[in-house]
Design an enzyme around this catalytic site. Structure first.
Site: not given
Ligand SMILES: [Ca+2]
Ligand SMILES: [Ca+2]
Lengths: 521, 521
Positions: B287-288, B77, B37, B140
Site C-alpha cells: 500500500d506504500n 495506508c 502494509d 482502513h
Molecule cells: Ca501502509
C-alpha cells in the site's frame, strides 16, 4: 536396470546429489573468470536493478548459484585484481601504498611498481596441470615489461596494461597501449577508438570475439583453459558499440552493461554449443563497487548499499557474483556464503586438483563445498584501504575501525564518494578512528549501514568480543608485503612498449625523475 | 491429429499464444489481491533484497509477471486503499484533508469520516457478475458503522477497521476491534494478542487460515470470488508467529516478511491443489513504501529508491508488484508498464467482463493487454500529498512540482523520512515550490532521484513541455471530492462496535467534541 530407471525418473528436474557428480567427474575443468570493472552490485536485474536489462546474467543466475555477499579485496581496480590472481590481500601481495594513511593506490602509467616476482599468480600454477591461460582486457598489475601478464603465467593476452581513463592523446603523455600477447598493436584513442563524445567503441565486441576464438581453439585442442575475461566497458569513460548505443533505459552506462550482458550470454552459449559447458566453471563478478562519484551517466548502482568505489562501505566492496557450471553447481540456488575475489584463486586451484602454495598466507578459501553442495564456511571479510584495516565482517556483523569517505578538501572540490547519502558519524570526511570502540552494524537488518548498534547493548559487547578475536588473530599473523605503489616517475610511462618500432609508434621518454606518488584518498 | 501433436510438442515449455488462450477462456476468473502494509519495493528477493528470503514470492514472479514500476496512489495506508478499491485518486474519492497544505491524512479511530457512499467499490460491481467478495485484514476506509466493508459491497470480512498501531490497552482509548463480518469478535492486545516486547502474534496465521477456508468454500460452491487479502504484519508494530520468530537474517521485520511469503506460497499452492489456479488472477503488491522512519527493527527496504512512506519520492510510492495467472500471464516475464494500485480496480472489472462506471473519472487503467501480451500503455503516474499534486511521472521522467520530506519541527524531534539520505534541494524540510520550474529526474539513469536534470539542457525543455501538457490536462479535469479526513472526535472511536454487547466489551463513549484534525506532515 529397473532400479536405475526409477532413479533417473526420481531425479528428473531435481539435484541428484553424489550420483550425478560421480558420472561427471572432471579432473581439470576449464575456468572462466569474468571480472567487470566498476560494475555495482545493483547493476544486475537479479540483484534488483529496476529496469531488468541483464537477461543473460539473470538467466546465468537461474542456471547457477547467486552470491549476494561476495566481496572484492579492495575498493579499487589494481589491488582488487592483484588479490584475485594471487589469492592474497593487497597488503600482503604489495598492492598498496604507505605514502599516506589509509590511501587507495593503483597503477596509473606513472607508477614504477607492479606485481612482485615473488608473488605466484593463478595461471602459473594452473600451467602445472596443463592449462592454457589467456587474459582478455585490463591487466592493471604494472605496465613495465617485467610486470606484464606473459611474465606471470599467462600464455596469451589481448588488452591493455592500464585503464582507458586518459590520456586522450599522446601529446603530453603516451596513450595507453593495447597488447596482443607480448607486443603492442596500437593505442587507445588511436587504433582503438573510444569516442569520448558519444561513448561509442567496438572494444567490448573485440574482447568478445577474442574470447570466443580462444575458447573454440582450446576446445578443438582438448586442452583445459583458464580465461580471465577482464573487460572494462563500465569503467569511466563508459563505452558501448553502435549496436548497443541507446538500447538501455539507463543511458550510456546501461548500454555498456547490456553489451557485457550480451557478451556473457554469447560466451555461455558458445560453451554449450561446443559441448564443454559441463566441463567449464564460470564465475562472474566485479572488481569494486560502482563509481558513484562519476554521476548517473558514467556509473552504475550499488543497490541498497552505502557509498561506492574507493570506500570500505558495502557499496565499495560488495560485488555482484554468479557461479555457473551446469550439472555441477545446482541451478537457481542462492548461497549465503561470504565470498571474496581471492577465493577464486584457491577455488580454481582446487577445481584443477591443486593446492595453494604453502609457503605464504593465502586469504582465499576453497569454495568448492559451497559451490557443489551449498554448504557454508565461516570466514571473515577484511576491508582495507592501503595498509589500514578499515573494517571487518564476521557473519552478519560488520565492525568499522576507521571511517572515511573522502577528505573535506576533495569533497569541497565536488568529489563525492557517497552522493545523496550521509550517515552521521559514519560517512565521515575526516579519517575517524574507532579502534577502541568500533562502529558495529548488523548487515542483515541494516544492509545500508545506517544504524550503528548501541555500544550499551549486550549485543554490541558479545559481537565485539567475537570480532576482536578474529581481528587479533588476523593482525598477529599479518606481515605486510613490500609496498609497490609508492613511487611514480614520468619516465616509466608507456612511451615505447615492445612492438612500438614495427608500428612506428615509439615515443621518447623523458629523463627519470621519480617522486613519491600522492594518493589523495 | 498429427499436426496437433506437433503443436503440443512445439509448445512444450513455451508460451503458446492465442492457441492456449482459446482453450482456457474464463469469463469470470477469481480475483485475489494481496495488499501488504508498508512493505517496501526492496523487501523481496526478486527486487534485490540481499538475504533472498522470499522464496515463494520469487517463485511467484518466475511463474508470473513482475512489475518494477508499479505505484501506489498515495504514500500511506488509507488513501492508498481507498484508491485501490475505487480506481480513483484520493483527491477524487475524498480520502484527503484540506486542513493544511500537502498533508498526509489517514483514518485513526478519532477520524469522523470514511469512504463516501457516493463511491462505488470494486466488490459492489463484481457482485453483478455473481462474485462473492471477502476482505481479510485491514480495512482502513472508516470505522463508523456506515463505512464498514459489508456496507460497501463485501460479503465477508475478517479483520480490523484501523491499524494495530496503538492503543495498547483500552484504559484511555478503546483498543481496535477485530471483526468477523459485521460484528466484532474481540480487540487487538486483548483477544488478538500482539506481544509488543517479542513481536509475537498469530495474526498472520489466522489471516492465512481465513483465506484458505474462503477459497476452499468458493471453489466447492463453483462461485467466482474476490479475495482482498490485506494483511498488516509488516506495519509497525511488526509481528510474526512463534514459527517464524528468529527465522530471518533481517530480524523481526524479516520474520514478518517470511511469514507473509510463506502465506503467499500456501495460498497459491491451495489454488493449484483445488485445480482453480488457471481460473484465478492473483496480484501481489503493497500500500506504500517501507516506513524507513521506523528504523531497522520495524521497517523494510525501498531498495535503491529515495526516502520512504509519507513521501512522494520513489521510496514512498513505488511498490513491489507481481501478477500471477498460470496459463494466461506469461511466466517469468518483466513488464515495464507503469502501473498503479488503481489499475487493479479497472483490470479486475475487465477480467470479470465489466466496464468501470462512466459517470465519474476513473484513474485506473485496464492492464489486461499488459498482463496477457506484455504490451505497453502510455499513462502518467501522479504523486499526491493531500490535495497537492507533488510530482508526476511520464515515461521515464519524473517532475517534482513540490518537494517536502517532513518539517524541521518534526525532523528536529528525530522523525526522519529519509534516514541516511540527503539530496540537496530535493529532500527538503520546508515545503519547496517548483511549479514554475519543476525538478526533473530521469528514473532510468537515476532511479534514486539524486541528479536533477539541468534546466539549461534541451532535454529539460523538451521533457517539461511534454509533461506540462499532461499536467494541464489532469488539472483541467480535476474536481476534488469532499475531503473526508478533516474532522476528528474522540466520541467516534471504537467504544462500542456492533457485537460488543454479546462479548461484554462495550465501552462508554465521551461526549462529542469534534475538532479539525492536525496532520503534521
Ligand atoms: Ca501502509
Ligand atoms: Ca575497477
Amino acid at each position: 536396470m529397473g532400479s536405475q530407471l526409477i532413479r533417473i525418473i526420481a531425479c528428473f528436474g531435481l539435484i541428484c546429489g553424489g550420483w550425478t557428480k560421480k558420472t561427471q567427474s572432471v579432473s581439470t575443468p576449464n575456468i572462466v573468470i569474468m571480472l567487470m570493472d566498476d560494475m555495482g552490485w545493483g547493476d544486475l536485474g537479479v540483484f534488483g536493478q529496476p529496469n531488468k536489462e541483464t537477461t543473460n546474467l539473470d538467466m546465468m543466475a537461474s542456471q547457477g548459484m547467486l552470491f549476494p555477499s561476495f566481496y572484492t579485496a579492495n575498493p579499487l581496480c589494481s589491488p582488487s585484481r592483484a588479490a584475485l590472481l594471487t589469492g592474497r590481500l593487497p597488503v600482503r601481495n604489495g598492492f598498496y601504498t604507505t605514502n599516506g594513511h589509509a590511501r587507495n593506490a593503483y597503477t596509473p602509467q606513472e607508477i614504477v611498481g607492479g606485481i612482485s616476482e615473488d608473488e605466484i599468480l593463478l595461471p602459473k600454477l594452473l600451467k602445472t596441470k596443463g592449462y592454457v591461460s589467456k587474459i582478455i582486457g585490463k591487466w592493471h598489475l604494472g605496465h613495465r615489461p617485467g610486470y606484464l601478464p606473459l611474465k606471470h603465467g599467462f600464455d596469451e593476452w589481448f588488452g591493455a596494461p592500464n585503464c582507458h581513463f586518459g590520456p586522450y592523446n599522446s601529446s603530453d603523455r603516451p596513450n595507453i597501449p593495447v597488447y596482443n600477447n607480448s607486443e603492442m598493436i596500437g593505442r587507445y584513442y588511436e587504433e582503438f577508438v573510444i569516442n569520448r563524445k558519444t561513448g561509442e567503441s567496438n572494444l567490448t565486441q573485440i574482447y568478445l570475439e577474442e574470447s570466443l576464438r580462444f575458447i573454440q581453439n582450446q576446445a578443438m585442442n582438448h586442452q583445459p583453459f583458464f580465461l580471465y575475461w577482464a573487460v572494462d566497458a563500465t569503467h569511466a569513460p563508459v563505452y558501448a558499440s553502435k549496436l548497443f548505443r541507446g538500447k538501455s533505459q539507463r543511458g550510456l552506462y546501461g548500454d555498456a552493461v547490456m553489451e557485457l550482458d550480451y557478451s556473457v550470454g554469447k560466451i555461455l552459449g558458445h560453451l554449450v554449443k561446443l559441448g564443454i559447458d559441463k566441463d567449464t566453471f564460470v564465475f562472474f563478478t566485479s572488481d569494486n563497487g560502482a563509481a558513484v562519484m562519476s554521476g548517473p551517466h558514467q556509473s552504475g548502482s550499488n543497490g541498497p548499499f552505502l557509498c561506492g568505489k574507493e570506500t570500505t562501505f558495502e557499496g565499495g566492496m560488495r560485488e555482484p557474483a554468479i557461479a555457473w557450471w551446469p550439472g555441477r553447481i545446482p541451478a537457481g540456488t542462492v548461497s549465503q556464503q561470504l565470498g571474496s575475489v581471492m577465493d577464486l584463486f584457491t577455488t580454481s586451484l582446487s577445481l584443477a586438483g591443486l593446492l595453494p602454495p604453502d609457503d605464504r598466507i593465502i586469504d582465499g578459501i576453497d569454495l568448492t563445498p559451497t559451490l557443489l553442495n551449498n554448504s557454508l564456511i565461516d570466514r571473515p571479510i577484511f576491508y582495507y584501504r592501503g595498509n589500514e584495516m578499515m573494517a571487518v565482517r564476521v557473519g552478519l556483523y560488520k565492525a568499522h575501525y576507521w571511517t572515511w569517505s573522502n577528505s573535506w578538501e576533495e569533497f569541497n572540490k565536488g568529489i563525492n564518494f557517497c552522493p545523496g547519502e550521509e550517515v552521521a558519524g559514519v560517512t565521515t570526511h575526516n579519517q575517524e578512528e574507532h579502534t577502541m570502540q568500533p562502529l558495529i552494524f548488523h548487515l542483515g537488518r541494516d544492509p545500508g549501514e545506517k544504524y550503528p548498534i548501541s555500544v550499551q547493548t549486550k549485543e554490541y559487547l558479545v559481537v565485539l568480543k567475537h570480532i576482536s578475536a578474529v581481528v587479533d588473530e588476523h593482525k598477529r599473523k599479518l606481515v605486510p608485503g613490500v609496498p609497490q605503489l609508492n613511487m611514480c616517475d614520468l619516465a616509466v610511462m608507456n612511451w615505447a612498449p615492445p612492438g612500438c618500432e614495427k608500428l612506428g609508434k615509439c615515443l621518447k621518454a623523458p629523463k627519470s625523475d621519480p617522486w613519491k606518488c600522492d594518493w589523495p584518498h
